[in-house]
Design a protein around this motif. Sequence first.
Motif, PDB file in Angstrom:
ATOM      1  N   GLY A 135       0.780  -1.226   0.000  1.00  0.00           N
ATOM      2  CA  GLY A 135       0.000   0.000   0.000  1.00  0.00           C
ATOM      3  C   GLY A 135       0.814   1.280   0.000  1.00  0.00           C
ATOM      4  N   GLN A 136       2.142   1.165  -0.049  1.00  0.00           N
ATOM      5  CA  GLN A 136       3.005   2.343  -0.011  1.00  0.00           C
ATOM      6  C   GLN A 136       3.652   2.608  -1.366  1.00  0.00           C
ATOM      7  OE1 GLN A 136       5.773   1.223   3.168  1.00  0.00           O
ATOM      8  NE2 GLN A 136       4.786   2.709   4.523  1.00  0.00           N
ATOM      9  N   ALA A 137       4.117   3.843  -1.537  1.00  0.00           N
ATOM     10  CA  ALA A 137       4.904   4.211  -2.702  1.00  0.00           C
ATOM     11  C   ALA A 137       6.130   4.983  -2.233  1.00  0.00           C
ATOM     12  CB  ALA A 137       4.089   5.061  -3.670  1.00  0.00           C
ATOM     13  N   LEU A 138       7.234   4.794  -2.923  1.00  0.00           N
ATOM     14  CA  LEU A 138       8.449   5.545  -2.635  1.00  0.00           C
ATOM     15  C   LEU A 138       8.542   6.676  -3.654  1.00  0.00           C
ATOM     16  CD1 LEU A 138      11.070   5.777  -0.953  1.00  0.00           C
ATOM     17  CD2 LEU A 138      12.189   4.346  -2.694  1.00  0.00           C
ATOM     18  N   VAL A 139       8.614   7.900  -3.131  1.00  0.00           N
ATOM     19  CA  VAL A 139       8.633   9.099  -3.975  1.00  0.00           C
ATOM     20  C   VAL A 139       9.985   9.780  -3.871  1.00  0.00           C
ATOM     21  CG1 VAL A 139       7.558  11.345  -4.427  1.00  0.00           C
ATOM     22  CG2 VAL A 139       6.148   9.426  -3.632  1.00  0.00           C
TER      23      VAL A 139
ATOM     24  N   ALA B  81       0.048   5.182  -0.706  1.00  0.00           N
ATOM     25  CA  ALA B  81      -0.166   5.488  -2.119  1.00  0.00           C
ATOM     26  C   ALA B  81      -1.518   6.143  -2.384  1.00  0.00           C
ATOM     27  CB  ALA B  81      -0.024   4.216  -2.955  1.00  0.00           C
ATOM     28  N   GLY B  82      -2.516   5.807  -1.562  1.00  0.00           N
ATOM     29  CA  GLY B  82      -3.846   6.375  -1.758  1.00  0.00           C
ATOM     30  C   GLY B  82      -3.899   7.874  -1.525  1.00  0.00           C
ATOM     31  N   TRP B  83      -2.858   8.431  -0.925  1.00  0.00           N
ATOM     32  CA  TRP B  83      -2.815   9.862  -0.632  1.00  0.00           C
ATOM     33  C   TRP B  83      -1.770  10.570  -1.483  1.00  0.00           C
ATOM     34  CZ3 TRP B  83      -6.749  11.902   1.990  1.00  0.00           C
ATOM     35  CH2 TRP B  83      -7.574  10.990   2.661  1.00  0.00           C
ATOM     36  N   LEU B  84      -1.494   9.968  -2.629  1.00  0.00           N
ATOM     37  CA  LEU B  84      -0.689  10.600  -3.670  1.00  0.00           C
ATOM     38  C   LEU B  84      -1.615  10.951  -4.825  1.00  0.00           C
ATOM     39  CD1 LEU B  84       2.416   8.229  -3.753  1.00  0.00           C
ATOM     40  CD2 LEU B  84       2.255  10.461  -2.638  1.00  0.00           C
TER      41      LEU B  84
ATOM     42  N   ARG C  24       4.374  11.541 -11.960  1.00  0.00           N
ATOM     43  CA  ARG C  24       4.541  12.742 -11.150  1.00  0.00           C
ATOM     44  C   ARG C  24       3.378  12.827 -10.176  1.00  0.00           C
ATOM     45  NH1 ARG C  24       7.351  17.863 -14.007  1.00  0.00           N
ATOM     46  NH2 ARG C  24       8.914  16.742 -15.209  1.00  0.00           N
ATOM     47  N   VAL C  25       3.676  13.128  -8.911  1.00  0.00           N
ATOM     48  CA  VAL C  25       2.623  13.123  -7.904  1.00  0.00           C
ATOM     49  C   VAL C  25       2.772  14.286  -6.926  1.00  0.00           C
ATOM     50  CG1 VAL C  25       2.201  10.622  -7.959  1.00  0.00           C
ATOM     51  CG2 VAL C  25       3.969  11.555  -6.428  1.00  0.00           C
ATOM     52  N   ALA C  26       1.636  14.723  -6.427  1.00  0.00           N
ATOM     53  CA  ALA C  26       1.583  15.627  -5.283  1.00  0.00           C
ATOM     54  C   ALA C  26       1.328  14.786  -4.045  1.00  0.00           C
ATOM     55  CB  ALA C  26       0.469  16.648  -5.463  1.00  0.00           C
ATOM     56  N   ILE C  27       1.975  15.156  -2.952  1.00  0.00           N
ATOM     57  CA  ILE C  27       1.842  14.410  -1.705  1.00  0.00           C
ATOM     58  C   ILE C  27       0.849  15.129  -0.807  1.00  0.00           C
ATOM     59  CG2 ILE C  27       3.037  13.553   0.345  1.00  0.00           C
ATOM     60  CD1 ILE C  27       5.645  13.603  -1.332  1.00  0.00           C
ATOM     61  N   GLU C  28      -0.324  14.530  -0.582  1.00  0.00           N
ATOM     62  CA  GLU C  28      -1.245  15.081   0.410  1.00  0.00           C
ATOM     63  C   GLU C  28      -0.763  14.605   1.772  1.00  0.00           C
ATOM     64  OE1 GLU C  28      -5.961  15.568   1.582  1.00  0.00           O
ATOM     65  OE2 GLU C  28      -5.419  14.599  -0.311  1.00  0.00           O
ATOM     66  N   PRO C  29      -0.313  15.529   2.642  1.00  0.00           N
ATOM     67  CA  PRO C  29       0.399  15.107   3.857  1.00  0.00           C
ATOM     68  C   PRO C  29      -0.492  14.667   5.013  1.00  0.00           C
ATOM     69  CG  PRO C  29       0.374  17.490   3.712  1.00  0.00           C
ATOM     70  CD  PRO C  29      -0.253  16.982   2.448  1.00  0.00           C
TER      71      PRO C  29
ATOM     72  N   VAL D  44      -0.558  -1.763  -4.787  1.00  0.00           N
ATOM     73  CA  VAL D  44      -0.721  -0.382  -5.255  1.00  0.00           C
ATOM     74  C   VAL D  44      -1.056  -0.375  -6.742  1.00  0.00           C
ATOM     75  CG1 VAL D  44       0.431   1.834  -5.624  1.00  0.00           C
ATOM     76  CG2 VAL D  44       0.822   0.548  -3.510  1.00  0.00           C
ATOM     77  N   VAL D  45      -2.172   0.239  -7.086  1.00  0.00           N
ATOM     78  CA  VAL D  45      -2.591   0.297  -8.487  1.00  0.00           C
ATOM     79  C   VAL D  45      -2.887   1.715  -8.968  1.00  0.00           C
ATOM     80  CG1 VAL D  45      -3.494  -2.065  -8.520  1.00  0.00           C
ATOM     81  CG2 VAL D  45      -4.990  -0.173  -7.834  1.00  0.00           C
ATOM     82  N   ASN D  46      -2.990   2.679  -8.037  1.00  0.00           N
ATOM     83  CA  ASN D  46      -3.367   4.030  -8.462  1.00  0.00           C
ATOM     84  C   ASN D  46      -2.194   4.851  -8.986  1.00  0.00           C
ATOM     85  OD1 ASN D  46      -2.481   4.102  -5.624  1.00  0.00           O
ATOM     86  ND2 ASN D  46      -2.981   6.293  -5.705  1.00  0.00           N
ATOM     87  N   VAL D  47      -0.959   4.472  -8.606  1.00  0.00           N
ATOM     88  CA  VAL D  47       0.228   5.141  -9.136  1.00  0.00           C
ATOM     89  C   VAL D  47       1.257   4.079  -9.514  1.00  0.00           C
ATOM     90  CG1 VAL D  47      -0.093   7.293  -7.866  1.00  0.00           C
ATOM     91  CG2 VAL D  47       1.228   5.427  -6.822  1.00  0.00           C
TER      92      VAL D  47
END
Length: 385
Positions: free
Chosen positions: A45-49, A151-154, A103-108, A95-98
């Motif tokens: 469920g995570q992504a490395l940015v 990842a759901g908050w990217l 390119r992503v914005a991080i909603e903190p 993770v499937v949404n990104v």
Amino acid sequence: MAPVAAAPAVVAAQQLSLKENLTLMATHESKLELVKSQAQMPGPGQALVHVRATGVCGSDVHFWKHAGLGPWKITDKTALGHESGGIVIAVGEGVVNVKPGDRVAIEPGVPCGKATCNFCLTGQYNLCPSVDFYSVPPADGTLRRYHLHPAGWLHKVPETMSYAEIALLEPLSVCLHATAQAQLRLGQPCLITGAGPIGVVQLMCANASGCSPIVITDLSQERLDFAKTVVPEVIPFKIDLSKTEQETAREIVATFTKACSGVGGTGLNGEVMPAVTMECTGVESSIATAGYATQPSGLVFVIGVGSSFLKNFPFMHFSTNEITLKFLFRYRDTWPRAIRLVSAGKIDVKKIVTAQFPLERAKEAVEHAADRTKFSVKTLIVDEE
């Protein structure tokens, strides 16, 4: 099928050749430290940015200088930063949404999302009492080279958006939430107190909403001049601290009245008073001035963060004039709108950037943003490939 789709990215993540993960941290001793570590690989469920740009917020400065903010205290070290954008370089299982390369914005602000949380269930997730807001202890922030995030908050953004624009979606989100809550409208006289980064972004939002006339106040003539370069139609008003809040408010009303060339107003003798004041300082005297200047039955909307308690609040003036005092806490459901506005060129957030530093000089960047002897609206920290 989701885990199968994500598996190749997980394998690729372990084969990445990454640099040292530089992270700017504030300590419980009110110091700044640039810490080196190794990036962690994403779990389920995570992504490395790879964080390519981060804006310095006033709260970052406050956490550094005071080892805390309000009820949140730094007990050891906390990574700063929550205005960030970058590129996904690896994702974890499920993770499937990104995907890598997005390119992503991080909603903190990441709420709990539990079925037992009424705020999450009703869509008011910014008020979730269990929210993890990255950069607020104990959650580390995003002012680092590599950041692990749910990842759901990217939020994916168009390739045409610069990393600076992506990072500045966060302060824009604050102002979009305020604009919606204050219900800014076409032709509405609007006062904005404070020409700092939030004040100037709020100015852009009020202008885009059709408010007219708009007056913006500040102690600094340099900041007022800057605000006018961003929105030429705005009327700057320099605050004189030798005058009382009532005197200042009367002069502000006179400024609105003059701008409207004597057309029928909302006060005595045809005065034009702001229907809404967007208070962007959190300073007690500024909130009082806003109350005295705003029309009866008007709205004072406080965006700025100030002291935990107000000692000299003009309660009876607000009461006898039915002036509404309203606040906001961060934002919710703003990121897709912010992305659309910036990508379409409706709001040019890049205009507020006045200084830029590489990640290796992040400590210097925060010190620059805090230095009142240097002109600064928004300082940006960037990391190249």
